[in-house]
Design a protein around this motif. Sequence first.
Motif, PDB file in Angstrom:
ATOM      1  N   LEU A  63      47.306  46.200  43.735  1.00 57.18           N
ATOM      2  CA  LEU A  63      45.988  46.495  43.181  1.00 57.18           C
ATOM      3  C   LEU A  63      46.135  47.310  41.898  1.00 57.18           C
ATOM      4  N   ALA A  64      47.043  48.284  41.897  1.00 59.52           N
ATOM      5  CA  ALA A  64      47.277  49.100  40.704  1.00 59.52           C
ATOM      6  C   ALA A  64      48.010  48.297  39.640  1.00 59.52           C
ATOM      7  N   THR A  65      49.022  47.559  40.040  1.00 60.30           N
ATOM      8  CA  THR A  65      49.866  46.845  39.089  1.00 60.30           C
ATOM      9  C   THR A  65      49.101  45.714  38.403  1.00 60.30           C
ATOM     10  N   GLU A  66      48.632  44.758  39.171  1.00 64.38           N
ATOM     11  CA  GLU A  66      47.934  43.615  38.573  1.00 64.38           C
ATOM     12  C   GLU A  66      46.530  43.990  38.113  1.00 64.38           C
ATOM     13  N   TYR A 139      48.736  30.994  47.014  1.00 59.02           N
ATOM     14  CA  TYR A 139      47.911  31.695  48.007  1.00 59.02           C
ATOM     15  C   TYR A 139      48.463  31.478  49.412  1.00 59.02           C
ATOM     16  N   LYS A 140      48.897  30.250  49.658  1.00 59.95           N
ATOM     17  CA  LYS A 140      49.422  29.936  50.985  1.00 59.95           C
ATOM     18  C   LYS A 140      50.759  30.633  51.227  1.00 59.95           C
ATOM     19  N   TRP A 141      51.547  30.756  50.176  1.00 58.85           N
ATOM     20  CA  TRP A 141      52.872  31.370  50.287  1.00 58.85           C
ATOM     21  C   TRP A 141      52.786  32.890  50.391  1.00 58.85           C
ATOM     22  N   ILE A 142      51.868  33.496  49.611  1.00 63.41           N
ATOM     23  CA  ILE A 142      51.732  34.959  49.575  1.00 63.41           C
ATOM     24  C   ILE A 142      50.263  35.315  49.803  1.00 63.41           C
ATOM     25  N   PRO A 143      49.802  35.327  51.045  1.00 63.83           N
ATOM     26  CA  PRO A 143      48.397  35.659  51.307  1.00 63.83           C
ATOM     27  C   PRO A 143      48.019  37.026  50.743  1.00 63.83           C
ATOM     28  N   VAL A 144      46.850  37.148  50.207  1.00 68.57           N
ATOM     29  CA  VAL A 144      46.210  38.363  49.711  1.00 68.57           C
ATOM     30  C   VAL A 144      46.745  38.828  48.345  1.00 68.57           C
ATOM     31  N   GLN A 145      47.857  38.293  47.868  1.00 71.65           N
ATOM     32  CA  GLN A 145      48.388  38.726  46.574  1.00 71.65           C
ATOM     33  C   GLN A 145      47.465  38.304  45.439  1.00 71.65           C
ATOM     34  N   GLY A 146      47.006  37.077  45.436  1.00 72.03           N
ATOM     35  CA  GLY A 146      46.153  36.578  44.358  1.00 72.03           C
ATOM     36  C   GLY A 146      44.884  37.386  44.142  1.00 72.03           C
ATOM     37  N   PRO A 147      44.161  37.728  45.196  1.00 74.96           N
ATOM     38  CA  PRO A 147      42.936  38.515  45.009  1.00 74.96           C
ATOM     39  C   PRO A 147      43.170  39.930  44.475  1.00 74.96           C
ATOM     40  N   ALA A 148      44.401  40.435  44.575  1.00 72.35           N
ATOM     41  CA  ALA A 148      44.686  41.798  44.110  1.00 72.35           C
ATOM     42  C   ALA A 148      44.374  41.966  42.623  1.00 72.35           C
ATOM     43  N   TYR A 149      44.495  40.910  41.833  1.00 76.15           N
ATOM     44  CA  TYR A 149      44.212  40.993  40.400  1.00 76.15           C
ATOM     45  C   TYR A 149      42.751  41.381  40.162  1.00 76.15           C
ATOM     46  N   ALA A 150      41.836  40.610  40.744  1.00 78.84           N
ATOM     47  CA  ALA A 150      40.403  40.860  40.537  1.00 78.84           C
ATOM     48  C   ALA A 150      39.960  42.129  41.247  1.00 78.84           C
ATOM     49  N   LEU A 151      40.444  42.331  42.457  1.00 76.78           N
ATOM     50  CA  LEU A 151      40.028  43.513  43.217  1.00 76.78           C
ATOM     51  C   LEU A 151      40.552  44.800  42.596  1.00 76.78           C
ATOM     52  N   GLY A 152      41.786  44.775  42.101  1.00 77.77           N
ATOM     53  CA  GLY A 152      42.347  45.949  41.427  1.00 77.77           C
ATOM     54  C   GLY A 152      41.597  46.271  40.150  1.00 77.77           C
ATOM     55  N   ARG A 153      41.279  45.232  39.357  1.00 77.45           N
ATOM     56  CA  ARG A 153      40.500  45.439  38.142  1.00 77.45           C
ATOM     57  C   ARG A 153      39.140  46.027  38.473  1.00 77.45           C
ATOM     58  N   ALA A 154      38.502  45.494  39.503  1.00 77.46           N
ATOM     59  CA  ALA A 154      37.182  45.997  39.898  1.00 77.46           C
ATOM     60  C   ALA A 154      37.265  47.464  40.324  1.00 77.46           C
ATOM     61  N   ASP A 155      38.321  47.828  41.027  1.00 78.28           N
ATOM     62  CA  ASP A 155      38.501  49.236  41.429  1.00 78.28           C
ATOM     63  C   ASP A 155      38.678  50.136  40.216  1.00 78.28           C
ATOM     64  N   ILE A 156      39.450  49.688  39.234  1.00 76.91           N
ATOM     65  CA  ILE A 156      39.666  50.495  38.025  1.00 76.91           C
ATOM     66  C   ILE A 156      38.363  50.648  37.250  1.00 76.91           C
ATOM     67  N   VAL A 157      37.616  49.572  37.111  1.00 74.11           N
ATOM     68  CA  VAL A 157      36.341  49.637  36.396  1.00 74.11           C
ATOM     69  C   VAL A 157      35.375  50.574  37.126  1.00 74.11           C
ATOM     70  N   ALA A 158      35.319  50.492  38.438  1.00 75.40           N
ATOM     71  CA  ALA A 158      34.433  51.380  39.210  1.00 75.40           C
ATOM     72  C   ALA A 158      34.851  52.841  39.045  1.00 75.40           C
ATOM     73  N   LEU A 159      36.143  53.093  39.075  1.00 78.47           N
ATOM     74  CA  LEU A 159      36.658  54.450  38.898  1.00 78.47           C
ATOM     75  C   LEU A 159      36.321  54.964  37.497  1.00 78.47           C
ATOM     76  N   ARG A 160      36.536  54.125  36.484  1.00 77.78           N
ATOM     77  CA  ARG A 160      36.231  54.503  35.100  1.00 77.78           C
ATOM     78  C   ARG A 160      34.738  54.784  34.922  1.00 77.78           C
ATOM     79  N   ASP A 161      33.910  53.892  35.459  1.00 75.05           N
ATOM     80  CA  ASP A 161      32.471  54.064  35.297  1.00 75.05           C
ATOM     81  C   ASP A 161      31.959  55.310  36.014  1.00 75.05           C
TER      82      ASP A 161
END
Length: 192
Positions: A63-66, A139-161
Motif C-alpha cells: 500500500l505504501a510502495t505502490e 490477479y490470480k497469481w498474486i491475490p490482493v496485490q493489484g488493488p494495493a495500487y489504488a487503495l494505497g493511493r487513496a489512503d495517501i490522498v485521504a491522509l494528505r487531505d
Amino acid sequence: IQSNPSLHSVAWSADLAVHEGIPGHYLQSYAWQHAFADHKAPVRFVGIPDFVALCTDYWGPNLATEGWAVYAEELMLEHGFFTPPEALCVLVSRAIREVRVIADASLHTGRMTTEEAEAYLVREACASPELAATEVLRYKWIPVQGPAYALGRADIVALRDAQRERDGADFDLRAFHQRLLSYGPVPPAKVG
C-alpha cells in the motif's frame, strides 16, 4: 509474470518513468534508505515488499510502495508534467488500477470468471484484450496485490487531505511528503 513491452505504447514511457523513477519508487527507495541507514534492520526496497507479502499474505507494505508511485504519477499530472498523450496514459493507468480492485475481489470471491474479469478490464479500463489477460493472470497469481495500487493511493490522498484540513493555510505539501516517506513501508492509513 514478465511484462510484455509490446503491450504498451511509447506514450506510456513518461508514466512509467515517473512511477518507477523520480518522484516514484526511486525517490521513495532513496528516502527510505537514508531514513533507516543507521537502523540495525534497514529498509531494503527492491523486491522486498512483494517477497514478504507472498510469504505472509500481508500486503500492507505494498500500500505504501505502490500507493506512493501512483500518487506521484497523479501529482505530476496535476502539475502539467505530461504531454496530452502521456496524460491520457496516466488516466488509463488510473482506470486500470481502479478496476483492479473490483476484478481482483470478484475473481477471488467467485463473482467473476477469468473471462468476465478480462472483459471487465477491456470494457471499463480501455485495456487491450492482451493486457487484460495479463492483468487477470497476475490477479490470480498474486491475490490482493493489484488493488494495493489504488487503495494505497487513496489512503495517501485521504491522509494528505486530512492534514491539509487540520493545517489550513499552514499546510506544507513538501513537509507532508517528507513525513510520509520517513515512515518507510508502513501502510499509509497507519501513519495518521
